[in-house]
Design an enzyme around this catalytic site. Structure first.
Site, PDB file in Angstrom:
ATOM      1  N   LYS A 483      -2.078  19.345   3.672  1.00 60.80           N
ATOM      2  CA  LYS A 483      -2.104  18.046   4.331  1.00 60.80           C
ATOM      3  C   LYS A 483      -2.566  16.975   3.351  1.00 60.80           C
ATOM      4  CE  LYS A 483      -6.782  18.767   6.181  1.00 60.80           C
ATOM      5  NZ  LYS A 483      -7.623  18.786   7.391  1.00 60.80           N
ATOM      6  N   TYR A 709     -14.532  -9.993 -12.909  1.00 62.65           N
ATOM      7  CA  TYR A 709     -14.886 -10.868 -11.800  1.00 62.65           C
ATOM      8  C   TYR A 709     -16.396 -10.954 -11.615  1.00 62.65           C
ATOM      9  CZ  TYR A 709     -10.027 -10.866 -10.165  1.00 62.65           C
ATOM     10  OH  TYR A 709      -8.673 -11.027 -10.060  1.00 62.65           O
TER      11      TYR A 709
END
Length: 814
Positions: A483, A709
């Protein structure tokens, strides 16, 4: 190799039971899945800790195999084939190879050591092939099984052999020595690989030296530790960079991307250049140089050929191609033995039924050309190749032997014509000798994505699978969870490998994951663990098997089953034993039984539950209470419904910590991908995924300047900064920035500077000698996913499943 069964019986001391003692054998196999098996194949039913070749005899007979070496004859097949009964099939294979090897009298180079064996072998093949017809181990066939299979490839036209021998346990090397019988030995680097199989380094050295008991010469780096364990009767030809007593004294001087080696040997003193400057490559190249000196090559030839050494690609890679194609990249070698291996790999990893082979001229087969390309044609036909693209003047002249063949004299002529050739919805094996530059073909056909890749080691997945299988009882079935895109590692490719290993079930979370696998050709049973009611029709259509965990869900499924007039459709009943996530609770069991008693629309294929704390032994009492409740509720269901379904409750950590609760099946999850919460167990697992990128740009900033940033990094001194094209959109947590995390460049840690950006991150490379384009390791062996998870206060699952789909996955096998 062409022998009759009658010839082989006395060699392996077998009892013959069959109908045709004069049957002719021309190949040997241990792989029941190989399409190359035929009525002239002798199949050895090898028995190991996690497999038994006897279980595949029925399938093999159905596919036309008639000759078997076995420990016993399964009753139902007595009289249906030729059986050679022996005490131990592996011993028989090794004995057969050893006797076969004794029929040939030419130099055999045997290579062992911890590292460098395959590279030395491939470089020696390159350096010596202009003068010899060489048989060598294909890829890394250096194990107890790989070595005999390699040696059985010798034929009368070969006049030099190069075989590598790898061991991981004591008393293994004597078997390989008996098979290889080397006349020339090479001892490469002794490192930490497989240390766990030996008490100490001395024991490992003694074991490796057993390969050289009968050599005429042993080539080695002069080393007092090794010499202490060496039989003084063994003649050595040694080299050193610091011991003047060595036969050859070498001084290495690095230049930008090359190394000059000053050689002093007897009265000779000369210099050669090799195109590498890392220590491992230098040592490997020196071992090759020593062979050339031992063979009395003149210095001009040595200088010319050593300069042309090249990086050795030891892996078969699976890549996404354009137009819904899968590419298997084996673009650096072209010989008959490795072609057989590559074709088997193609079959195990094909995503599309249509298969194309792009193949160059084949070298060093030891066969005359007509016979060689006839055998290649047989391989291609047996592997059901739909189209062949032959590149090279020699192979092109035999194009009529191949089905649906296009032929080109050169790689460039093919690339010039590539736009006129359709490639779509197919798996393409690209296999060519190095000087054909097939990497250009790969680059042309490969899907164009950015330079960050997640490399998935299929060998490691197989190793981890077998590690957990070794903990199971022989009768215990195995479901493997694929999965969440195979825990971030890739869904189809992992599923295909698991199908190749014949696991019993695959598990996915949602229907669309299972549908994708079914559409890609996976035919294993697939359980959908979290099905939504709206997906039931699609589950039925694609023959998936739903987990049912509530009365509401059961009613919804029965309604659809009735409308489709189903009978005995497989479902899986989930019980809640304390996880309190999904499942029938104890008070709903009676209603469940009533519902199931009144219908033939469905069949309970399995009953399952899920452990909440199997990884934490502080909660052992709670886990045992879950197992006790599961036993109670599942037994009640079985008794009331008069059924005998598969029962399963153990997950990965449960397999290790609660073996008494294996029931009929277990579910392997993150352990397959090399992750364990137990430090001792972690040592036995292999790393599967390595996330890599490159340096896009390098700059130097001054004290007081900032990076990224918010100016979250301020330089306290002159700092060299590298920008890497990977960010939080690729799955790298922003919490990994600002000095918390690091990447690895040139085996050195480079701390992350400032914030992780959406598509980039910046690192400090002030102390690292690197350049733009240099490789960057985000995670893998270092840092590990476990380490990152601990630093970030999360779990490995989150790290792995966060890697974005835009990151290219490259699957490879060593």
């Amino acid at each position: 190799m062409t022998l009759s069964i009658r010839n082989i019986i006395p060699i392996i001391k077998a009892q013959f039971v069959g109908t045709n003692e004069i049957a002719i054998i021309d190949s040997v196999s241990i792989d029941s899945r190989s399409l190359q098996n035929s009525d002239s194949t002798l199949f050895f039913a090898i028995v190991g800790p996690n497999h038994d070749g006897h279980l595949y005899i029925a399938e093999l007979i159905e596919n036309g195999v008639l000759n078997f070496v076995v420990n016993y004859i399964p009753k139902e097949f007595d009289g249906k084939a030729n059986f050679l009964i022996v005490e131990n099939t592996l011993d028989a294979l090794q004995t057969f190879a050893a006797v076969y090897r004794s029929n040939f009298d030419f130099p055999i180079i045997g290579i062992t050591g911890s590292n460098g064996k395959t590279i030395i072998k491939e470089w020696l093949n390159f350096l010596l092939s202009p003068d010899y017809n060489i048989i060598r181990s294909p890829k890394s066939y250096n194990s107890q099984v790989g070595v005999p299979l390699s040696v059985l490839g010798i034929n009368e036209k070969h006049n030099l052999g190069i075989f590598e021998a790898g061991i991981s346990l004591k008393n293994e090397m004597e078997h390989l020595q008996r098979i290889i019988q080397p006349t020339i030995g090479i001892l490469s680097n002794i490192g930490s690989a497989h240390d766990e199989g030996f008490h100490d380094v001395g024991e490992k050295i003694k074991e490796k030296l057993k390969l050289f008991t009968s050599v005429e010469v042993l080539i080695m780096n002069k080393n007092k530790t090794i010499e202490a364990f060496l039989n003084p009767k063994i003649n050595t030809f040694s080299w050193s960079s610091d011991d003047g007593k060595a036969d050859v004294f070498i001084i290495a001087k690095e230049t930008s991307d090359k190394t000059e080696l000053k050689i002093t040997y007897k009265k000779l003193c000369f210099t050669i250049t090799i195109p590498f400057n890392d220590q491992a490559s230098i040592e490997n190249a020196i071992h090759c140089l020593m062979v050339l000196l031992y063979f009395n090559y003149n210095q001009e030839v040595i200088q010319e050929r050593m300069l042309l050494l090249f990086p050795v690609e030891m892996r078969l890679k699976v890549k996404n191609g354009s137009n819904n194609t899968t590419i298997i990249d084996d673009s650096y070698s072209s010989d008959f033995q490795s072609l057989k291996i590559a074709l088997d790999f193609l079959e195990s990893q094909k995503q599309y039924k249509k298969k194309t082979l792009i193949l160059s001229d084949i070298f060093q087969s030891g066969l005359v050309l007509e016979e060689l390309y006839s055998k290649v044609s047989q391989l291609i036909v047996s592997n059901k190749i739909h189209r062949v693209i032959a590149i090279g003047e020699t192979i092109s002249s035999f194009k009529n032997k191949f089905p649906n063949c296009l032929a080109f004299d050169s790689t460039q002529k093919f690339i010039d014509a590539i736009d006129t050739i359709s490639f779509e919805n197919e798996t393409i094996l690209i296999k060519g000798a190095r000087h054909f530059h097939f990497e250009e073909i790969v680059a042309t056909l490969e899907e164009k994505t950015h330079e960050t890749v997640l490399e998935i080691n299929l060998n490691a997945i197989s190793h981890n699978l077998n590690f957990f299988k070794s903990k199971l009882k022989p009768e215990t079935k195995l479901m493997v969870m694929v999965k969440a895109f195979g825990y971030g590692n890739g869904g189809f490719e992992v599923a295909k490998l698991l199908s190749h290993h014949k696991v019993d079930y695959l598990g996915v979370a949602f229907a669309d994951e299972g549908i994708s696998l079914k559409n890609a050709g996976i035919d294993l049973p697939i359980m959908v663990l979290n099905p939504e009611n709206t997906s039931f029709s699609a589950i039925i259509q694609h023959q998936l098997e739903p987990e049912i965990y509530s009365i509401k869900g059961l009613n919804a499924f029965l309604k659809i089953a009735e409308s489709k007039k189903l009978q005995h459709f497989p479902i899986h009943i989930k019980l809640d034993t304390g996880m309190h996530r999904l499942g029938f609770e104890e008070e709903t069991i009676d209603e469940l039984i009533t519902k199931l008693k009144g219908t033939k629309l469905v069949e309970v294929k399995s009953i399952l539950s899920h452990l909440a704390t199997s990884d934490d032994m502080k909660f052992v009492d709670f886990t045992l209470s879950q197992i006790k409740l599961f036993e109670k509720l599942s037994s009640k269901l079985m008794e009331e419904l008069q059924i005998n379904p598969i029962r399963h409750i153990l997950n990965t950590s449960g397999i290790s910590n609660f073996p008494q609760a294996q029931y009929d099946m277990v579910r392997l999850g993150i352990g397959l991908y090399g992750i364990s919460n137990d430090d001792d167990e972690q040592k036995s697992l292999q790393n599967v995924g390595t996330l890599k990128s490159i340096i896009s740009q390098i700059r130097t900033i001054d004290e007081g300047e900032s990076v990224g940033y918010g100016r979250r990094f301020m330089a306290a001194k002159t700092t060299k900064v590298a920008t890497i094209p990977i960010g939080y959109a690729d799955g790298i947590s922003r919490h990994w920035g600002n000095g918390v995390g690091y990447v690895v460049i040139k085996n050195k840690k480079a701390p992350i500077l400032g914030s992780v950006c959406m598509d980039m991150l910046m690192v400090d490379i002030t102390e690292i000698d690197c350049k733009e384009g240099s490789e960057v390791i985000i995670f893998g062996e270092n840092p590990t996913v476990n380490f990152m998870a601990k630093q970030l206060g999360t779990i490995p699952y989150e790290i792995m499943t966060s890697i974005s789909q835009r990151v290219k996955r490259v699957f490879y096998r060593e």
